[in-house]
Design an enzyme around this catalytic site. Sequence first.
Site, short mmCIF file in Angstrom:
data_model
loop_
_atom_site.label_atom_id
_atom_site.label_comp_id
_atom_site.label_asym_id
_atom_site.label_seq_id
_atom_site.Cartn_x
_atom_site.Cartn_y
_atom_site.Cartn_z
N ASP A 39 76.22 15.80 -75.58
CA ASP A 39 77.57 15.83 -76.18
C ASP A 39 78.66 15.46 -75.18
O ASP A 39 79.55 14.68 -75.49
CB ASP A 39 77.86 17.18 -76.89
CG ASP A 39 77.79 18.42 -76.02
OD1 ASP A 39 77.36 18.31 -74.85
OD2 ASP A 39 78.17 19.51 -76.51
N SER A 129 77.11 32.22 -79.38
CA SER A 129 78.05 33.24 -79.81
C SER A 129 79.43 32.94 -79.23
O SER A 129 80.44 33.34 -79.80
CB SER A 129 77.58 34.63 -79.38
OG SER A 129 77.32 34.62 -78.01
N ASP A 174 78.94 22.78 -79.95
CA ASP A 174 78.85 24.14 -80.48
C ASP A 174 80.03 24.46 -81.38
O ASP A 174 79.87 25.02 -82.47
CB ASP A 174 78.80 25.16 -79.33
CG ASP A 174 77.63 24.91 -78.41
OD1 ASP A 174 76.77 24.09 -78.75
OD2 ASP A 174 77.58 25.54 -77.34
C1 GLA Z 1 75.92 24.35 -74.35
C2 GLA Z 1 77.28 23.65 -74.49
C3 GLA Z 1 77.20 22.45 -75.42
C4 GLA Z 1 76.04 21.53 -75.06
C5 GLA Z 1 74.75 22.33 -74.85
C6 GLA Z 1 73.63 21.48 -74.32
O1 GLA Z 1 75.55 24.94 -75.56
O2 GLA Z 1 78.26 24.54 -74.96
O3 GLA Z 1 78.41 21.75 -75.42
O4 GLA Z 1 76.33 20.74 -73.95
O5 GLA Z 1 74.93 23.42 -73.97
O6 GLA Z 1 73.27 20.52 -75.24
#
Ligand code: GLA
Length: 385
Positions: A39, A129, A174
Amino acid sequence: MDTKKLLEKVTSSFEEKFKSTPVLTFSPGRINLIGEHTDYNDGYVFPAAINKGIVAGIQKNEGTTCSVLALDVNETYVFNTEKLEPLEDGAWKNYVLGVVFEVLKKHRLPTNFDIVFAGNIPSGSGLSSSAALENSIVFGLNELFNLEMTKEEMIFISQRAEHTFVQVKCGIMDQYASMFGQANSAVLLDCRNLEASTFAINFEDYEILLINSNVKHSLAESAYNDRRQVCENIARLLGVKALRDVSKETLKSIKHQLTQEDYLKGLYVLEENQRVLEASESLKENDLKRFGKLLFDSHNGLQHQYKVSCTELDFLVDLAKQQSSVLGARMMGGGFGGCTINLVSKEHVSAFKIHVEQLYEKQFSKKCSIYQVQLSQGTRRVYPT
Ligand code: GLA
């Protein structure tokens, strides 16, 4: 605790503590089918919101401060909106303060407010979370004060809160998944422009099983930021905006300028990005075998190239690989602990669970936890309806 009970608990605690009835928001955690650490490289991810999350109750107050009660740990923090800064070892507080700080950069709020929140996402499970908490607060403030922010604006507020107050330079996956999730669906998301395609998820004879290693190794946050730095350095070296713009050939052409470790990290991102697109194709064609293999390949890259896995997660994925009833498995989320995601034949789920529980405990002298989750709607107001 199921979400209905959570709502009741937050409401009654709020009424007891603040003598008023709160606006309630629910914001879910997320899983990610495939596309890890892509991402923040402007790449593709394939997440979904789940039926576990955070409930926040929020209401105005006429006083001079704001209070927030984290019910699960029974801690209250009182703050003044004019003096907001990240706290050292602030834990959950920094997520809340960060969101409030970012909202106040754009909006003047006419009064102070109080918050009570609680959740049913197992902590440290890598089901995000944090994004659920951030989104529940920003969404709650938006509703309470009629700020008229779009969901897009809100997820960037949540993300910035995490960058500046929590100091994790996370991508947008997320917050996006938690805010925009849809029932029984996953979203193929292009993180460069937030273009999204919704996929109805029905694995027929198979289902998703999450196995929580119940470990969270402490280096996780600095390692996350270090990985992001490596990716950005490679992009800079190549004069492009992000690794998304780089082909394998181009990366190879500067191999001599990189350490072997960094080269492999860059290569992982390019390959993982490709895997996400392939995974979406395989779902369109209903080819679950191919989809499952991509999950295993993803784990392999996370373990050996990107190096964000750990012994416990590798053990769980190896167990999954040995079972013909499991089509695919990989670590999920940022890494260094949390859950693996497994695609398991429904018929064999019970046997697989017992097998994994026994062997995991034997190996690490601690228990793993196994969850079945439903793919659910994203952040929403639940009261007033
Ligand atoms: C965490 C980060 C996301 C993403 C994942 C790995 O969850 O918050 O933005 O980079 O790791 O894919």
